[in-house]
Design an enzyme around this catalytic site. Structure first.
Site, PDB file in Angstrom:
ATOM      1  CG  HIS A 121       3.163 -10.929  -0.105  1.00  0.00           C
ATOM      2  ND1 HIS A 121       3.536 -11.161   1.192  1.00  0.00           N
ATOM      3  CD2 HIS A 121       2.358  -9.840  -0.092  1.00  0.00           C
ATOM      4  CE1 HIS A 121       2.972 -10.247   1.977  1.00  0.00           C
ATOM      5  NE2 HIS A 121       2.247  -9.438   1.217  1.00  0.00           N
ATOM      6  CB  SER A 180       2.192  -9.699   6.373  1.00  0.00           C
ATOM      7  OG  SER A 180       2.734 -10.063   5.129  1.00  0.00           O
ATOM      8  CE  LYS A 216       0.333  -2.778   7.353  1.00  0.00           C
ATOM      9  NZ  LYS A 216       0.494  -3.703   6.238  1.00  0.00           N
ATOM     10  NE  ARG A 239      -5.092 -10.074   2.025  1.00  0.00           N
ATOM     11  CZ  ARG A 239      -5.268  -9.895   3.322  1.00  0.00           C
ATOM     12  NH1 ARG A 239      -5.307 -10.921   4.132  1.00  0.00           N
ATOM     13  NH2 ARG A 239      -5.382  -8.687   3.838  1.00  0.00           N
TER      14      ARG A 239
END
Length: 154
Positions: free
Chosen positions: A17, A128, A41, A90
């Site tokens: 990040h 994360s 989440k 990514r």
């Protein structure tokens, strides 16, 4: 004035990040990091703690503003007058996922442009979600998160 939003859960913030922010911030006059509340989440840290953590990590740059939000990201963009949304990519699967979201966001608000910043190879495996899992099992995450974030995870 060019205003951008980098939205995410940042639960916790990672070195990936930080890299995206450092590579993006100079492109804009004002840069927001939006700590979104994601209903799908399971969070590790409360939103207020994530905001504090991000403020500690980015304290060196007054152009970066940290703010939490709930609801549609395009609505939040409108509320802060952001015309650009930054998204980190990514992997190929990230691209497919982010492309679909960008297309939906464009349908909802055509004036907001999504900008994809491709992760540096060394950061492409850091997420994360994986960091949260390591934390849950008392693993050492210091190589994956900025040093300023460590006190918020103890």
């Amino acid at each position: 004035m060019k205003i951008a939003l980098f939205p995410g859960s940042f639960d916790p913030v990672t070195k990936a990040h930080v890299d995206i922010v450092k590579r993006s911030v100079n492109l804009f006059d004002k840069f927001y990091i939006g700590v979104g509340v994601n209903s799908s989440k399971q969070g590790l840290l409360p939103v207020s703690k994530r905001e504090e953590m991000l403020r500690a990590v980015f304290a060196y740059d007054e152009r970066i503003h940290i703010i939490a939000y709930e609801g549609l990201t395009v609505d939040f963009c409108r509320s802060i007058n952001a015309d650009y949304m930054i998204r980190g990519i990514r992997t190929v699967s990230d691209f497919e996922y982010e492309k679909a979201i960008a297309q939906m966001n464009h349908a909802l608000e055509p004036e907001i442009e999504s900008i994809f910043i491709v992760s540096k190879p060394g950061y492409s495996s850091i997420s994360s979600s994986i960091v949260r899992e390591i934390i849950r099992y008392n693993g050492d995450v210091s190589q994956f998160i900025p040093k300023e974030a460590i006190p918020f995870l103890q």
